[in-house]
Design an enzyme around this catalytic site. Structure first.
Site, PDB file in Angstrom:
ATOM      1  CG  HIS A 219      48.727 -20.369  15.964  1.00  0.00           C
ATOM      2  ND1 HIS A 219      49.457 -19.226  15.706  1.00  0.00           N
ATOM      3  CD2 HIS A 219      48.556 -20.400  17.308  1.00  0.00           C
ATOM      4  CE1 HIS A 219      49.718 -18.601  16.837  1.00  0.00           C
ATOM      5  NE2 HIS A 219      49.183 -19.277  17.826  1.00  0.00           N
TER       6      HIS A 219
ATOM      7  CE  LYS B 148      45.475 -16.938  17.123  1.00  0.00           C
ATOM      8  NZ  LYS B 148      46.898 -17.330  17.106  1.00  0.00           N
TER       9      LYS B 148
ATOM     10  CG  ASP C 139      27.375 -11.117   4.548  1.00  0.00           C
ATOM     11  OD1 ASP C 139      27.114 -12.322   4.724  1.00  0.00           O
ATOM     12  OD2 ASP C 139      26.725 -10.187   5.058  1.00  0.00           O
TER      13      ASP C 139
ATOM     14  CG  HIS D 298      49.232 -13.182  21.935  1.00  0.00           C
ATOM     15  ND1 HIS D 298      48.288 -13.341  20.931  1.00  0.00           N
ATOM     16  CD2 HIS D 298      49.550 -14.433  22.344  1.00  0.00           C
ATOM     17  CE1 HIS D 298      48.042 -14.628  20.760  1.00  0.00           C
ATOM     18  NE2 HIS D 298      48.793 -15.316  21.596  1.00  0.00           N
TER      19      HIS D 298
ATOM     20  CE  LYS E 241      50.424 -14.334  17.407  1.00  0.00           C
ATOM     21  NZ  LYS E 241      51.233 -14.499  18.570  1.00  0.00           N
TER      22      LYS E 241
ATOM     23  CG  ASP F  80      62.526   0.873   3.864  1.00  0.00           C
ATOM     24  OD1 ASP F  80      63.253   0.966   4.880  1.00  0.00           O
ATOM     25  OD2 ASP F  80      62.923   0.401   2.787  1.00  0.00           O
TER      26      ASP F  80
END
Length: 413
Positions: A113, A115, A120, A290, A292, A297
């Site tokens: 899952h 991404k 380089d 979608h 996350k 603080d």
């Protein structure tokens, strides 16, 4: 592999496809030596074709490009689409592909899952966006709200090393016992500091959750969490309420217009517990959420692929970065407070499910089912995930792997 806090990084928040895709495609276009890209979903739509064109051009000018897609999330790319890339030299792999059963995908558990993009050893991207037009505002009311970060600096070396150690052929000693890693402590908090954390099914099974729990324990003033799929375990929920009860302002942004109806059902089972415990719950109503992300603080933040549900916390391969930086924290805070003000509805007493015996029974059953869901899945017959590399012609060669590795000597490095 164990990562440490890295200083001296450049960190840029990217919101939705309008900011993320141009940044990624530009970096690919400027790549000189190597590109590593992994994602859960790659669709053959306008966005997917732009990524295809960028990778194809890079490969044709001699850049080494490697792609890892999840076999469940990206099952429908055409042979022609993939062949054009592999013919140009792109190494193209699927994580744990399996044939459909009566037209249905069966490989739903323990997915890849993450991404991540690395260019380089100079630039890295990590977040929650896949490669799909669904992340563009032009997609319409179902367009997804999401976040990622662009990184430069020493942290990119850690992300590259993580990727290289998980490529085929990179074996690692396996232990029959499970090791649990404490959340890496930042002993000298400063600015522009980044830590890579990940979840796998070996030694890092709960690393991301441990960082969330540590953050909730250390919070003094405010915590904002925006998460698409929110149904964590009891430890997490208890830590949220405990922080709220000691005076920390807790804001939780979840889907109000979910892409899957069960998401709302699951989250609402927790409303009574959270709201009555002092947690401010906001339903994001503009479009499906979608993202996350979270902040604490004025210095701590996280961005990545991990939801706060049983799949992400206990089964899937995930990756986040933890960030200590006041400017980034404030940028993310301004963004999240902006969507709270413009596009969210706060859950109040009138929206709480009635406390009937039936609702209480449903909540208890659902909560305990989801709480023990990963353990239940663990009782299913075990299988070793496989990696399929597509070589021209597009006939996948299957290699047994656990960490995403192979013993096939014909696989490109």
């Amino acid at each position: 592999m164990k990562c440490s806090w890295r200083e001296g990084n450049k960190i840029q928040l990217l919101e939705n496809g309008e900011q993320y895709y141009p940044a990624v495609f530009k970096a690919i276009g400027e790549a000189q030596e190597r590109i590593i890209l992994e994602t859960f979903i790659w669709f053959e739509d306008d966005v997917g074709k732009q990524l295809h064109a960028a990778l194809l051009a890079a490969a044709q000018r001699g850049v080494k490009a490697e792609v890892l897609l999840d076999g469940y999330g990206s099952p429908d790319l055409s042979d022609e689409f993939v062949n054009e890339l592999t013919a140009a030299g792109v190494v193209f792999r699927y994580y744990d592909p399996r044939p459909r059963l009566f037209g249905m995908r069966t490989n739903v558990f323990r997915r890849m899952h993450r991404k991540i993009v690395v260019i380089d050893a100079r630039i890295a991207f990590i977040g929650g966006l896949n490669y799909s037009a669904e992340h563009m505002s032009s997609y319409g009311p179902e367009a997804k709200q999401d976040y990622a970060v662009r990184l430069e600096g020493p942290i990119v070396e850690d992300i590259l090393q993580f990727e290289l150690e998980n490529l085929p052929g990179q074996s690692a000693a396996r232990r029959w016992w499970r090791r649990h890693h404490k959340a890496e402590e930042n002993r000298q908090p400063g600015e522009a500091q980044v830590l890579l954390v990940w979840r796998d099914n070996e030694e890092h099974r709960d690393d991301i959750e441990r960082h969330y729990l540590k953050m909730l324990t250390q919070a003094r003033r405010e915590v904002i969490i925006a998460n698409a799929y929110f149904f964590p375990g009891y430890r997490f929920l208890h830590a949220l309420r405990k922080a709220a009860r000691r005076g920390v302002r807790i804001k939780l942004i979840i889907q109000g217009e979910p892409d899957m109806p069960i998401v709302r059902v699951g989250a609402r089972l927790l409303y009574n517990y959270l709201v009555k415990g002092g947690v401010q719950v906001f339903e994001y109503r503009r479009r499906p959420l979608h993202g996350k992300v979270a902040l604490m603080d004025d210095h701590w933040a996280t961005v990545g692929s991990s939801n706060l549900d049983p799949l992400s916390l206990s089964l899937n391969l995930e990756a986040n970065v933890i960030i200590h930086d006041r400017h980034f924290n404030q940028t993310l805070r301004d963004n999240l407070n902006g969507i709270i003000a413009a596009d969210c509805q706060q859950v109040d007493e009138t929206m709480l499910p009635k406390r009937t015996w039936w609702n209480l029974t449903k909540s208890v059953l659902a909560f305990h089912f989801l709480r023990h869901f990963p353990a239940l899945v663990g009782w299913l017959p075990a299988h070793t995930p496989r990696l399929a590399q597509v070589d021209p012609p597009a006939q996948p060669t299957m290699e047994t792997q656990d960490r995403v590795e192979t013993e096939n000597t014909g696989v490109k490095p």
